[in-house]
Design a protein around this motif. Sequence first.
Motif, mmCIF file in Angstrom:
data_model
loop_
_atom_site.group_PDB
_atom_site.id
_atom_site.type_symbol
_atom_site.label_atom_id
_atom_site.label_comp_id
_atom_site.label_asym_id
_atom_site.label_seq_id
_atom_site.Cartn_x
_atom_site.Cartn_y
_atom_site.Cartn_z
ATOM 1 N N THR A 6 41.230 35.943 43.867
ATOM 2 C CA THR A 6 40.118 36.899 43.896
ATOM 3 C C THR A 6 39.067 36.458 44.904
ATOM 4 O OG1 THR A 6 40.431 37.569 41.594
ATOM 5 C CG2 THR A 6 38.251 37.923 42.539
ATOM 6 N N ARG A 64 33.739 40.323 41.018
ATOM 7 C CA ARG A 64 34.435 39.391 40.121
ATOM 8 C C ARG A 64 34.213 37.931 40.501
ATOM 9 N NH1 ARG A 64 40.133 42.131 40.852
ATOM 10 N NH2 ARG A 64 40.884 40.214 39.848
ATOM 11 N N ARG A 108 40.358 37.014 48.422
ATOM 12 C CA ARG A 108 40.335 38.432 48.787
ATOM 13 C C ARG A 108 38.914 38.890 49.116
ATOM 14 N NH1 ARG A 108 44.677 40.598 44.272
ATOM 15 N NH2 ARG A 108 46.304 41.214 45.761
ATOM 16 N N ALA A 109 37.939 38.414 48.350
ATOM 17 C CA ALA A 109 36.543 38.768 48.625
ATOM 18 C C ALA A 109 36.132 38.274 50.007
ATOM 19 C CB ALA A 109 35.634 38.179 47.553
ATOM 20 N N TYR A 112 36.175 42.980 45.140
ATOM 21 C CA TYR A 112 36.426 41.616 44.672
ATOM 22 C C TYR A 112 35.127 40.827 44.495
ATOM 23 C CZ TYR A 112 40.997 43.059 46.334
ATOM 24 O OH TYR A 112 42.156 43.761 46.548
#
Length: 488
Positions: free
Chosen positions: A472, A333, A475-476, A330
Amino acid sequence: MSPTSSQEHPPETNSRRIQRAVEYVEDRWFPVNKKLLESIKKGFHEGRYDLDLDFLVEDLKSDLSLFSYCIKELAALHHLENRGDISLANPIELIRWGGTKRLQHILVKEAQQISTHALESISSFQSDRLSETLISASAIEILSENTSVSPELGFSSSVLRNLGLLLISWNYPTIYAQALERLNKDNSLDELLSDALGFSPFLLAVTLLKRWGLPEWWVVFKKVGSSVVDSDTESVLLVLEKLHAIGEALARANNPSTYPSAAEDWSLAKKGIVDALGQNGLVRIQESVQIRCEYYRKALPIVFSEDMELDAEKKIRLLAQEQLHERNPYIRRCSLEVRTKLEQVYKLINREAISSEPIRILTKQVLSYCGFTGCAVYVYDPGLMALVPRMLTGRLEVHKAASIPYAPESERADFISLAFECKTPLIENCRTAMGQEIVYIGLCLGRSQKAGVLYLEIPESVSSQLSSDVLTLSRAIAQTLMDCLHIS
């Protein structure tokens, strides 16, 4: 590279095994660069080497197979001509003893008569082995300047020390490749190959030298058995051993995808090179490597290009980023700014124990920078059958931090409890009493074994302005936190 520790002969029961291996690898050898061999033959015909044999020496140093093959064949001729024991200062002196007439007789052969292998069929690990040996030998040659070691001894001893690894990589390719796959910080390539073959690469090289009647101290760097070296030679060997440690560390550092020790190797090599040659030392070694690999690059330009660039710091950094993105896809992105901050957190993670510093920076600084106004980390307590808040950051507006009974099947299950059960992040939004739209996210921490929940809040006005979507980004951050806490 060949380690310096494996210098003892194996038990007598293994002598037959090593002798069979010696005969096997001598018959097959490792591939010759056909382009260089043809160039040398043309040089003999045109008289290129008649005035100065050192031109031929330089050409031979550009092909590790031809270089070591000529030493082997010249040693045999020395014996056939009843010249007595070989007591020359280094292998290149043996090449000079051979002269153009003997060397032309040796090199009249075709490439396939010297080796059953073809350079064109080279694999990635075989090209790595050639590259590492060229880097090590070139480095030691330059490092030998201004020391008691002659550059010729530095270069040639490095090639012969690595001869066992070169021959094994071509003649036992499956075993060699399997050893590379098992390589880690707790073992060495020499140890793994020794376990698999019953003899070490270093022992193979030493046994070959003994078979050819060459001085063992050219590669062993100490008195062996009944061999005798004078005090001056002994002091030279002490220096040579230190130079080899630097050169071989440099070669490993430039192949971080193979050697887990690359970062430590680079620290050792960099200090040794700067101490011996100054700040410009690596540039000089790079120039030498480029000269040595010229013919390899002509034969296989794609294979011998990037591998020969001595930029260990860049290679180590790029590999670390690649491994990071594999572990936390992640991050790739996220925006450049966020990606940079998360990568800084990863640099602080201690692989051996949980460290508070990266966790503090992640929860106190990175979350705030990303626009999150509140964060809570819930840890599952199996004794209480509850999710208990352990780390709090910022101000929570929607779900106040409190122990949450774990009851996912209940009709009134809490958002945190549902997030703990869910494989994908939960995301919802609501309007506070003050009229502010808040987006809140719950992410389960742990896959193989669930450990808790990361709960985040962010104003909708901020969330809508993010360059990457909020899921995103969440999640990272969650994966980074799991790596900080060693949660898998």
